[in-house]
Design a protein around this motif. Structure first.
Motif, PDB file in Angstrom:
ATOM      1  N   THR A 123       0.757  -1.121  -0.079  1.00  8.65           N
ATOM      2  CA  THR A 123       0.095   0.060  -0.128  1.00  8.65           C
ATOM      3  C   THR A 123       0.877   1.242  -0.027  1.00  8.65           C
ATOM      4  OG1 THR A 123      -0.179   0.209   2.379  1.00  8.65           O
ATOM      5  CG2 THR A 123      -1.722  -1.263   1.232  1.00  8.65           C
ATOM      6  N   TYR A 124       0.345   2.274  -0.475  1.00 10.15           N
ATOM      7  CA  TYR A 124       1.068   3.630  -0.471  1.00 10.15           C
ATOM      8  C   TYR A 124       1.418   3.817   1.002  1.00 10.15           C
ATOM      9  CZ  TYR A 124       1.690   8.656  -0.653  1.00 10.15           C
ATOM     10  OH  TYR A 124       2.041   9.904  -0.399  1.00 10.15           O
ATOM     11  N   TYR A 143      -2.275   7.168 -11.109  1.00 11.52           N
ATOM     12  CA  TYR A 143      -3.161   5.981 -10.786  1.00 11.52           C
ATOM     13  C   TYR A 143      -3.588   5.550 -12.087  1.00 11.52           C
ATOM     14  CZ  TYR A 143      -3.873   8.151  -6.033  1.00 11.52           C
ATOM     15  OH  TYR A 143      -3.533   8.427  -4.647  1.00 11.52           O
ATOM     16  N   LYS A 144      -3.940   4.243 -11.807  1.00 14.41           N
ATOM     17  CA  LYS A 144      -4.303   3.359 -13.066  1.00 14.41           C
ATOM     18  C   LYS A 144      -5.546   2.547 -12.500  1.00 14.41           C
ATOM     19  CE  LYS A 144      -1.824   0.365 -14.947  1.00 14.41           C
ATOM     20  NZ  LYS A 144      -0.794  -0.286 -15.376  1.00 14.41           N
ATOM     21  N   PRO A 145      -6.327   1.962 -13.303  1.00 14.21           N
ATOM     22  CA  PRO A 145      -7.352   1.038 -12.997  1.00 14.21           C
ATOM     23  C   PRO A 145      -6.812  -0.168 -12.207  1.00 14.21           C
ATOM     24  CG  PRO A 145      -7.938   2.049 -15.272  1.00 14.21           C
ATOM     25  CD  PRO A 145      -6.694   2.360 -14.701  1.00 14.21           C
ATOM     26  N   TYR A 146      -7.413  -0.422 -11.223  1.00 19.05           N
ATOM     27  CA  TYR A 146      -6.981  -1.627 -10.606  1.00 19.05           C
ATOM     28  C   TYR A 146      -7.854  -1.824  -9.043  1.00 19.05           C
ATOM     29  CZ  TYR A 146      -3.832  -5.115  -8.477  1.00 19.05           C
ATOM     30  OH  TYR A 146      -3.324  -6.316  -7.835  1.00 19.05           O
ATOM     31  N   LYS A 149      -7.095  -0.275  -4.072  1.00 18.44           N
ATOM     32  CA  LYS A 149      -6.936   1.227  -3.888  1.00 18.44           C
ATOM     33  C   LYS A 149      -5.659   1.427  -3.426  1.00 18.44           C
ATOM     34  CE  LYS A 149      -8.893   5.429  -2.169  1.00 18.44           C
ATOM     35  NZ  LYS A 149      -8.657   6.397  -3.323  1.00 18.44           N
ATOM     36  N   ASP A 150      -4.890   2.342  -3.990  1.00 21.94           N
ATOM     37  CA  ASP A 150      -3.462   2.799  -3.375  1.00 21.94           C
ATOM     38  C   ASP A 150      -2.358   1.584  -3.295  1.00 21.94           C
ATOM     39  OD1 ASP A 150      -4.261   5.590  -3.202  1.00 21.94           O
ATOM     40  OD2 ASP A 150      -4.962   5.374  -0.836  1.00 21.94           O
ATOM     41  N   MET A 151      -2.758   0.537  -3.916  1.00 22.86           N
ATOM     42  CA  MET A 151      -1.645  -0.442  -4.145  1.00 22.86           C
ATOM     43  C   MET A 151      -0.679  -0.050  -5.210  1.00 22.86           C
ATOM     44  SD  MET A 151      -1.516  -3.539  -2.811  1.00 22.86           S
ATOM     45  CE  MET A 151      -3.153  -4.135  -2.423  1.00 22.86           C
ATOM     46  N   VAL A 152       0.696  -0.354  -4.595  1.00 23.28           N
ATOM     47  CA  VAL A 152       1.716   0.113  -5.743  1.00 23.28           C
ATOM     48  C   VAL A 152       1.665  -0.898  -6.901  1.00 23.28           C
ATOM     49  CG1 VAL A 152       4.274   0.479  -6.036  1.00 23.28           C
ATOM     50  CG2 VAL A 152       2.933   1.205  -3.920  1.00 23.28           C
ATOM     51  N   ILE A 174      11.320   8.512  -6.157  1.00 25.63           N
ATOM     52  CA  ILE A 174      10.847   7.515  -6.869  1.00 25.63           C
ATOM     53  C   ILE A 174       9.147   7.407  -7.250  1.00 25.63           C
ATOM     54  CG2 ILE A 174      10.350   4.783  -6.807  1.00 25.63           C
ATOM     55  CD1 ILE A 174      13.444   5.586  -6.834  1.00 25.63           C
ATOM     56  N   ASP A 175       9.079   7.495  -8.714  1.00 22.95           N
ATOM     57  CA  ASP A 175       7.659   8.026  -8.886  1.00 22.95           C
ATOM     58  C   ASP A 175       6.805   6.479  -8.619  1.00 22.95           C
ATOM     59  OD1 ASP A 175       8.220  10.483  -9.746  1.00 22.95           O
ATOM     60  OD2 ASP A 175       8.574   9.715 -11.663  1.00 22.95           O
ATOM     61  N   LEU A 176       5.651   6.794  -8.174  1.00 20.69           N
ATOM     62  CA  LEU A 176       4.702   5.460  -7.719  1.00 20.69           C
ATOM     63  C   LEU A 176       3.447   5.606  -8.713  1.00 20.69           C
ATOM     64  CD1 LEU A 176       4.865   5.480  -4.033  1.00 20.69           C
ATOM     65  CD2 LEU A 176       6.474   4.270  -5.882  1.00 20.69           C
ATOM     66  N   VAL A 177       3.214   4.381  -9.144  1.00 22.68           N
ATOM     67  CA  VAL A 177       1.789   4.231  -9.983  1.00 22.68           C
ATOM     68  C   VAL A 177       1.092   3.439  -9.064  1.00 22.68           C
ATOM     69  CG1 VAL A 177       0.605   3.303 -12.087  1.00 22.68           C
ATOM     70  CG2 VAL A 177       2.963   4.321 -12.061  1.00 22.68           C
ATOM     71  N   LEU A 178      -0.063   3.991  -8.605  1.00 27.06           N
ATOM     72  CA  LEU A 178      -0.944   3.250  -7.586  1.00 27.06           C
ATOM     73  C   LEU A 178      -2.522   2.594  -8.345  1.00 27.06           C
ATOM     74  CD1 LEU A 178      -0.426   5.860  -4.559  1.00 27.06           C
ATOM     75  CD2 LEU A 178       0.676   3.820  -5.278  1.00 27.06           C
ATOM     76  N   GLY A 179      -2.978   1.849  -7.843  1.00 28.64           N
ATOM     77  CA  GLY A 179      -4.251   1.483  -8.294  1.00 28.64           C
ATOM     78  C   GLY A 179      -5.131   2.538  -7.702  1.00 28.64           C
ATOM     79  N   ASP A 180      -6.316   2.684  -8.499  1.00 29.04           N
ATOM     80  CA  ASP A 180      -7.280   3.706  -8.120  1.00 29.04           C
ATOM     81  C   ASP A 180      -8.443   2.909  -7.311  1.00 29.04           C
ATOM     82  OD1 ASP A 180      -8.699   2.379 -10.037  1.00 29.04           O
ATOM     83  OD2 ASP A 180      -8.812   4.034 -11.415  1.00 29.04           O
TER      84      ASP A 180
END
Length: 205
Positions: A123-124, A143-146, A149-152, A174-180
């Motif tokens: 998680t974030y 964020y991207k569909p996943y 929520k807030d999962m890296v 470090i840039d993070l892409v998280l689930g929305d």
């Protein structure tokens, strides 16, 4: 002459005065010697050595009869010039005796390399302290569909995808892409089913 008569005689008082005078002179000489040998009252104020090179510090300390010892090199600090003093003990302004050694720490010449920790599916809230523990920090959050929520989902730096164990400079962002969290369980199952139909058939099917 009886003892009582002697103790009340003028001779006894003169001898006592002479003894006290000798004792006073000896005490004065003793304390004067102690003062001289310990440089009492001749304390030196420690100068501020921060942001000086070791050579500059040596020259400055030698002028006031002090010396220094380098204890260690610390991780690079951007607020101080490289290879300069960032810490000292005793601190600037302290009073010390002649010949005292000042212990110093030197700023490194650059950031060290650290390994990127494994943040995928954390998680974030877990990821940020994990980054900070190794000297990194969070950068841009997208964020991207996943389902989670807030999962890296991905780690990136300068647009390049990173994986756990990759080496980067300490203090990097470090840039993070998280689930929305907007994808439902049913949508996830449907996606998995679609993906499975697109898989090539196994031999013999």
């Amino acid at each position: 002459m009886s003892l009582r008569a002697y103790l009340t005689s003028r001779v006894f008082f003169l001898q006592m005065l002479a003894a006290l005078a000798i004792l006073a002179v000896m005490a004065y000489l003793f304390f004067h010697w102690i003062t001289f040998t310990t440089n009492h009252g001749q304390e030196i104020t420690v100068p501020d050595l921060r942001k000086l090179s070791a050579e500059q510090a040596e020259e400055k300390l030698a002028a006031i009869d002090l010396d220094y010892i380098i204890l260690d090199t610390v991780d690079f600090r951007p607020d101080a010039p490289k290879l300069t003093i960032v810490e000292q003990e005793p601190k600037a302004g302290a009073k010390v005796k002649e010949g005292r050694k000042i212990y110093i720490k030197i700023n490194a010449s650059k950031y060290t390399m650290v390994a990127v920790p494994d943040l995928i599916e954390k998680t974030y809230r877990q990821a940020v302290p994990t980054l900070e523990a190794v000297g990194l920090s969070e950068g841009t959050i997208t964020y991207k569909p996943y389902l989670g929520k807030d999962m890296v989902l991905e780690m990136k730096m300068n647009g390049k995808k990173l994986k756990a164990g990759d080496k980067v400079l300490k203090s990097s962002k470090i840039d993070l892409v998280l689930g929305d969290g907007k994808v439902t369980y049913e949508e996830t199952i449907d996606t998995m089913e679609v993906d499975s139909t697109q898989m090539p058939p196994l031999d013999g099917e």
